[in-house]
Design a protein around this motif. Sequence first.
Motif, PDB file in Angstrom:
ATOM      1  N   UNK A  44      45.444  35.366  35.300  1.00 30.57           N
ATOM      2  CA  UNK A  44      44.941  36.747  35.293  1.00 30.57           C
ATOM      3  C   UNK A  44      45.821  37.656  36.151  1.00 30.57           C
ATOM      4  N   UNK A  45      46.348  37.102  37.254  1.00 31.58           N
ATOM      5  CA  UNK A  45      47.153  37.927  38.159  1.00 31.58           C
ATOM      6  C   UNK A  45      48.452  38.407  37.510  1.00 31.58           C
ATOM      7  N   UNK A  46      49.106  37.578  36.725  1.00 30.26           N
ATOM      8  CA  UNK A  46      50.353  38.016  36.098  1.00 30.26           C
ATOM      9  C   UNK A  46      50.100  38.839  34.835  1.00 30.26           C
ATOM     10  N   UNK A  47      48.914  38.697  34.277  1.00 32.39           N
ATOM     11  CA  UNK A  47      48.562  39.498  33.092  1.00 32.39           C
ATOM     12  C   UNK A  47      48.705  40.992  33.376  1.00 32.39           C
ATOM     13  N   UNK A  48      48.182  41.434  34.509  1.00 33.07           N
ATOM     14  CA  UNK A  48      48.131  42.876  34.794  1.00 33.07           C
ATOM     15  C   UNK A  48      49.431  43.422  35.385  1.00 33.07           C
ATOM     16  N   UNK A  56      48.531  54.472  33.736  1.00 29.16           N
ATOM     17  CA  UNK A  56      47.090  54.659  33.572  1.00 29.16           C
ATOM     18  C   UNK A  56      46.324  53.355  33.786  1.00 29.16           C
ATOM     19  N   UNK A  57      46.975  52.224  33.477  1.00 28.21           N
ATOM     20  CA  UNK A  57      46.280  50.929  33.559  1.00 28.21           C
ATOM     21  C   UNK A  57      44.927  51.027  32.860  1.00 28.21           C
ATOM     22  N   UNK A  58      44.985  51.506  31.631  1.00 26.12           N
ATOM     23  CA  UNK A  58      43.764  51.768  30.855  1.00 26.12           C
ATOM     24  C   UNK A  58      43.248  50.475  30.244  1.00 26.12           C
ATOM     25  N   UNK A  59      42.852  49.560  31.127  1.00 24.96           N
ATOM     26  CA  UNK A  59      42.438  48.250  30.635  1.00 24.96           C
ATOM     27  C   UNK A  59      41.353  47.646  31.499  1.00 24.96           C
ATOM     28  N   UNK A  60      40.679  46.676  30.930  1.00 28.97           N
ATOM     29  CA  UNK A  60      39.706  45.862  31.647  1.00 28.97           C
ATOM     30  C   UNK A  60      39.681  44.493  30.983  1.00 28.97           C
ATOM     31  N   UNK A  61      39.551  43.444  31.783  1.00 26.56           N
ATOM     32  CA  UNK A  61      39.624  42.081  31.245  1.00 26.56           C
ATOM     33  C   UNK A  61      38.443  41.265  31.767  1.00 26.56           C
ATOM     34  N   UNK A  62      37.886  40.444  30.893  1.00 28.78           N
ATOM     35  CA  UNK A  62      36.817  39.549  31.317  1.00 28.78           C
ATOM     36  C   UNK A  62      37.173  38.124  30.983  1.00 28.78           C
ATOM     37  N   UNK A 116      48.252  40.946  27.263  1.00 27.61           N
ATOM     38  CA  UNK A 116      47.837  39.713  26.583  1.00 27.61           C
ATOM     39  C   UNK A 116      49.042  38.806  26.342  1.00 27.61           C
ATOM     40  N   UNK A 117      50.183  39.381  26.020  1.00 34.62           N
ATOM     41  CA  UNK A 117      51.377  38.546  25.829  1.00 34.62           C
ATOM     42  C   UNK A 117      51.778  37.888  27.155  1.00 34.62           C
ATOM     43  N   UNK A 118      51.711  38.617  28.255  1.00 36.08           N
ATOM     44  CA  UNK A 118      51.944  37.993  29.564  1.00 36.08           C
ATOM     45  C   UNK A 118      51.012  36.793  29.762  1.00 36.08           C
ATOM     46  N   UNK A 119      49.743  37.012  29.454  1.00 39.52           N
ATOM     47  CA  UNK A 119      48.735  35.957  29.604  1.00 39.52           C
ATOM     48  C   UNK A 119      49.098  34.730  28.765  1.00 39.52           C
ATOM     49  N   UNK A 120      49.482  34.956  27.526  1.00 39.69           N
ATOM     50  CA  UNK A 120      49.817  33.835  26.631  1.00 39.69           C
ATOM     51  C   UNK A 120      51.062  33.094  27.101  1.00 39.69           C
ATOM     52  N   UNK A 121      52.042  33.833  27.602  1.00 41.31           N
ATOM     53  CA  UNK A 121      53.267  33.190  28.085  1.00 41.31           C
ATOM     54  C   UNK A 121      52.985  32.382  29.351  1.00 41.31           C
TER      55      UNK A 121
ATOM     56  N   UNK B 170      52.827  48.758  41.109  1.00 42.69           N
ATOM     57  CA  UNK B 170      51.544  48.994  41.796  1.00 42.69           C
ATOM     58  C   UNK B 170      50.420  48.937  40.784  1.00 42.69           C
ATOM     59  N   UNK B 171      49.380  48.223  41.132  1.00 43.62           N
ATOM     60  CA  UNK B 171      48.281  48.050  40.193  1.00 43.62           C
ATOM     61  C   UNK B 171      46.947  48.373  40.848  1.00 43.62           C
ATOM     62  N   UNK B 172      45.973  48.738  39.994  1.00 42.33           N
ATOM     63  CA  UNK B 172      44.611  49.015  40.477  1.00 42.33           C
ATOM     64  C   UNK B 172      44.042  47.763  41.149  1.00 42.33           C
ATOM     65  N   UNK B 173      43.059  47.951  42.021  1.00 40.10           N
ATOM     66  CA  UNK B 173      42.448  46.784  42.672  1.00 40.10           C
ATOM     67  C   UNK B 173      41.936  45.802  41.618  1.00 40.10           C
ATOM     68  N   UNK B 174      42.169  44.534  41.871  1.00 35.80           N
ATOM     69  CA  UNK B 174      41.828  43.477  40.934  1.00 35.80           C
ATOM     70  C   UNK B 174      40.381  43.565  40.451  1.00 35.80           C
TER      71      UNK B 174
END
Lengths: 184, 184
Positions: A44-48, A56-62, A116-121, B170-174
């Motif tokens: 999860x850490x490398x995904x973002x 904008x980091x217009x994302x959210x992951x669960x 998601x590609x980061x996550x898969x790699x 730089x990324x938003x808080x986890x």
Amino acid sequence: MDHAQGGLVESTGSEGLLRLLRERSVVRRYTMEPVDDALLDRLLDVMVTAPTAANKQAWGFMAVRDPRSVRRLRAFAPGMIGLPPLVVVACFDRARATRDDSVPWDAGMLCVAMAVENLLLAAHAEGLGGCPVGSFRRVAVQQLLGLPPHLEPLLLVALGRPARALEPTRRRPREEVIRYETWS
Amino acid sequence: MDHAQGGLVESTGSEGLLRLLRERSVVRRYTMEPVDDALLDRLLDVMVTAPTAANKQAWGFMAVRDPRSVRRLRAFAPGMIGLPPLVVVACFDRARATRDDSVPWDAGMLCVAMAVENLLLAAHAEGLGGCPVGSFRRVAVQQLLGLPPHLEPLLLVALGRPARALEPTRRRPREEVIRYETWS
């Protein structure tokens, strides 16, 4: 240029990465081996760290590992074949959209896909495999996970240890999809 | 499980890849050093190993290095800051859309973005850097490159050797963007 490139490049040039990119392939059947907390958080850490339009980091992951929840997610997603020990739900955050009215989609959605590609790699490098699933019942998934209305699930990413050997990725002929200088 | 993982994993575990993912950062200023044919083709070859929904491979890519064409592309893309020696134009192929009417975008677009992330990661491993630009005059770019109507440019990816040291991402808080099991 003298920018620090880190261990991969220092130790193996770019060969390691290029090989990893070539070897990754879709994984649709998984063993039941769970994904532990430490491994999950590495992924999860490398995904973002993916690119993000206008920062904008217009994302959210669960991350969903509870087997009952995974089964329910799968019931809403016909494209999810095997039962994975982990599903990462990748969402676009409409509250952070770039609001470019010239197109019916948002650049932030493309950034979710890059994450998601980061996550898969990363999963592949850790011995896991996965399959991003784009066809699912969106409202049902939003309700199941308690997602607020501004978080739109784009992809359900099934992840786990591959139950079978990876099959090589087949691609269209290069000259069909890659051109130089002009298309025609 | 005994699936072959290749040299990166054998030699360094997943550490090399995770470090590379963390270190990649946007590059907006480039040296004038050209990207030679061999390097360009290494980048393009791993780009198209990205996931592809329903194996549609609904994409087309153009590599533009002619300085006049690069300048013209940049004139249509205010988000392209420095003058790169290479622009890869990443297009969605509407003739291969998955035609899911429940959403106003196509899963194939997300796959184009994943291919662009492969490209950016491979570029970083090779000592280059880049910036995907999503805001540009689409019709002008289509005309300039002679793209057929079914190929819709999604991202102009500027690439070159970084003219400055990379700045950390730089990324938003986890806890704002990653949750477990349920969102609320």
